[in-house]
Design an enzyme around this catalytic site. Structure first.
Site, PDB file in Angstrom:
ATOM      1  CD  GLN A  58      -9.555   3.564   7.415  1.00 52.45           C
ATOM      2  OE1 GLN A  58      -9.758   3.047   8.279  1.00 52.45           O
ATOM      3  NE2 GLN A  58      -8.430   4.140   6.909  1.00 52.45           N
ATOM      4  CE1 TYR A 107      -8.368   9.146   2.601  1.00 48.90           C
ATOM      5  CE2 TYR A 107      -6.044   8.956   1.571  1.00 48.90           C
ATOM      6  CZ  TYR A 107      -7.310   8.624   2.390  1.00 48.90           C
ATOM      7  OH  TYR A 107      -7.525   7.230   2.824  1.00 48.90           O
ATOM      8  CG  ASN A 120      -1.680   1.382   1.447  1.00 48.79           C
ATOM      9  OD1 ASN A 120      -2.464   1.882   0.878  1.00 48.79           O
ATOM     10  ND2 ASN A 120      -1.077   2.088   2.673  1.00 48.79           N
ATOM     11  CD  GLU A 121      -1.137   5.988   0.781  1.00 49.28           C
ATOM     12  OE1 GLU A 121      -0.294   6.418   1.668  1.00 49.28           O
ATOM     13  OE2 GLU A 121      -2.277   6.702   0.642  1.00 49.28           O
ATOM     14  CD  GLU A 150      -5.898   4.366   1.410  1.00 52.25           C
ATOM     15  OE1 GLU A 150      -5.786   5.455   2.096  1.00 52.25           O
ATOM     16  OE2 GLU A 150      -5.233   3.428   1.922  1.00 52.25           O
TER      17      GLU A 150
HETATM   18  O1  AHR Z   1      -6.882   5.899   5.233  1.00 52.36           O
HETATM   19  C1  AHR Z   1      -5.831   6.404   6.107  1.00 52.36           C
HETATM   20  C2  AHR Z   1      -4.485   6.484   5.684  1.00 52.36           C
HETATM   21  O2  AHR Z   1      -4.330   7.118   4.531  1.00 52.36           O
HETATM   22  C3  AHR Z   1      -4.204   4.989   5.039  1.00 52.36           C
HETATM   23  O3  AHR Z   1      -3.729   4.145   6.046  1.00 52.36           O
HETATM   24  C4  AHR Z   1      -2.882   5.300   3.940  1.00 52.36           C
HETATM   25  O4  AHR Z   1      -3.003   4.414   2.908  1.00 52.36           O
HETATM   26  C5  AHR Z   1      -3.352   6.770   3.376  1.00 52.36           C
HETATM   27  O5  AHR Z   1      -2.200   7.488   3.538  1.00 52.36           O
END
Ligand code: AHR
Length: 519
Positions: free
Chosen positions: A371, A265, A198-199, A322
């Site tokens: 989330q 985001y 992830n990332e 995400e």
């Molecule tokens: O969703 C919170 C965090 O945001 C996750 O763990 C990460 O993948 C992202 O930076």
């Protein structure tokens, strides 16, 4: 902040407009072409994300079988019941950043014997591993959802990852399948999706895309699930404006690659050190939130253009695994728990993203909001034995008819602009699809927090007698539910009749509407 209504608006953010005197304008009109079915909107676009982070899993969903809070094998009945009403198709677990420090063997066997670790990513709190592989699959089974498991590339090994996949999916006689049976699950688990890290550009190891692509090829060589139950394999991709990951992965890691993930985001200010408040924000931050949310479309377009070049047959999906709003944490809470309030603004953000995802349904076949409970843009907020549903929850509920629906082309003419200081965003965002029940569904979002907009509707290929559905709006931009007033904001029924062969829908200011078109 005023609205103008120029006629040349298609989608996205408009700049350098000489805002803001409102001229006389033509009616906004929406034409849906029901004769030209497009791509199916995969139900997994409505997927969720549950990370070992704050009270997202522990307390928020998992209370343990001994808890006084009513539960089924440890999972809260109220929360699972509410999530079932959303028809949650998919849950991603165990992270996020947490995934790259998670060792799956810590989470199997008797819970009393599982090791306690420190959750170094999220608040430095103890992680007792009470929720492990079997508990997670029990949750998705209770929800009727599919599982998306995120593997540990950062601190794991190819052997550890390969053995987890074998433990979960092996049908044959192997010591890992026998261990799974001994731990209570003789039948293999169904892993719909599996991600390798992830990332990787950040918390997953601070790698370069070329280095990660080699690791992806290395690890996936050894991920051997039986062919009929092989999970869709996901490579961890880029974020925000960075398209290099999509370029490199679709070129260098395409063998055995089902999708590239992407994270984006919405921060009202765009500044990670001062992101903006979740409630009590000024209208300038409502506006900047709209602007930044709509950038999702641009990000997807840029990445999809690369995929169309490197993968013209569209084998590789683009999964936004995400997304959502990220504000300054609620004052007085653990900053590592990412707890924030959820308002009407969040519902509008969710709906704008849904409309964007629908428009890219051929590539964007899965997404996960960040989330599910108590963390970031959550569906549900809990406090001890109480829970409340957020405006984002209601946006998901209203859009259920779009799950596995067939997208329909739309033309939005004479759209309004909502904006300030020479910048503007489209006033109305729209999407249409033919649902699995055969009906045409339309979603409308008004980004303007002050002015309602009339939209005339026309569906080619179908006579319109009436529309029926729901509308979500409120007087305040930051309207939200609290434990004192848990129903302060919720959808209301809505309907409108055609007159003289025409139907006009009044879309209230700052509103989300979803309705079916009736003959
Ligand atoms: O969703 C919170 C965090 O945001 C996750 O763990 C990460 O993948 C992202 O930076």
């Amino acid at each position: 902040m005023k609205a103008i209504k120029p006629s040349l608006i298609a989608a996205g953010v408009l700049t350098a407009l000489s805002v803001l005197a409102a001229p006389a304008f033509a009616q906004v009109s929406l034409r849906v072409d029901a004769n030209q079915p497009g791509a199916v909107i995969n139900k997994d676009v409505y997927g969720q994300f549950a990370e070992h982070l704050g009270t997202g899993i522990y307390e928020g969903m998992w209370v343990g079988p001994e808890s006084k809070i009513p539960n089924v094998r440890g999972w809260r009945k109220d929360v699972v019941g509410a999530l079932k009403d959303l028809h949650v198709p998919l849950v991603r677990w165990p992270g996020g950043c947490f995934a790259d420090e998670y060792h799956w063997r810590d989470g199997i066997g008797p819970r009393s014997k599982r090791p306690v670790k420190v959750n170094t990513n999220w608040g430095g709190v103890p992680e007792n591993n009470a929720v492990g592989t079997h508990e997670f699959f029990d949750l998705v089974e209770q929800l009727g959802a599919d599982a998306y498991v995120n593997g540990n590339l950062g601190t794991g090994t190819p052997q550890e990852m390969a053995e987890w996949v074998e433990y979960m999916t092996s049908e044959g006689k192997s010591s890992l399948a026998e261990l799974r049976a001994k731990n209570g699950h003789p039948a293999p688990f169904k892993v719909a999706y599996f991600a390798v890290g992830n990332e990787a550009w950040g918390c997953g190891g601070n790698m370069k895309p070329e280095y990660y692509a080699s690791l992806y090829n290395h690890y996936t060589t050894f991920l051997k699930a039986p062919p009929n139950v092989r999970p869709k394999m996901i490579a961890s991709g880029g974020n925000d404006n960075d398209t290099a990951w999509t370029e490199v992965l679709s070129r260098d890691a395409a063998r055995g690659l089902d999708a590239i993930s992407f994270h984006y985001y919405t921060l009202p200010t765009g500044n990670w050190d001062k992101k903006g408040a979740a409630i009590g924000f000024p209208e300038t931050e409502w506006f900047s939130t709209m602007v930044r949310t709509l950038r999702m479309d641009e990000h997807i377009r840029k990445n999809v253009a690369i995929l169309d070049k490197n993968d013209p047959q569209k084998k590789i999906g683009f999964y936004v695994d995400e997304w959502g709003t990220w504000y300054d944490v609620e004052p007085g809470t653990n900053p590592g728990f990412l707890f924030q309030r959820n308002t009407l603004r969040d519902a509008v953000v969710a709906a704008l993203n849904f409309n964007i995802f629908h428009a890219h349904a051929d590539r964007v076949r899965m997404t996960n909001i960040a989330q599910m409970v108590n963390v970031l843009q959550a569906m549900i907020i809990t406090e001890k034995d109480k829970m409340l549903l957020t405006p984002t929850y209601y946006a998901y509920q209203m859009y259920v008819p779009f799950q596995d629906a067939t997208s329909l082309p739309i033309t939005l003419a004479n759209n309004t602009v909502y904006g300030e200081n020479g910048q503007g965003v489209p006033g109305i965002s729209a999407s249409a699809a033919r649902g699995k029940d055969g009906k045409v569904y339309v979603a409308l979002v008004n980004t303007n927090p002050r002015e309602a907009t009339d939209v005339t509707l026309d569906v080619a290929g179908q006579a319109i007698g009436a529309v029926r559905g729901q509308v979500l709006t409120a007087a305040a931009m930051d309207a939200h539910n609290t434990f004192e007033q848990p129903q302060a904001i919720k959808p209301a029924p809505f309907s409108a009749q055609a007159a003289g062969g025409k139907l006009t829908v009044k879309v209230p200011a700052k509103a989300v509407m979803v309705f079916s078109v009736e003959g």
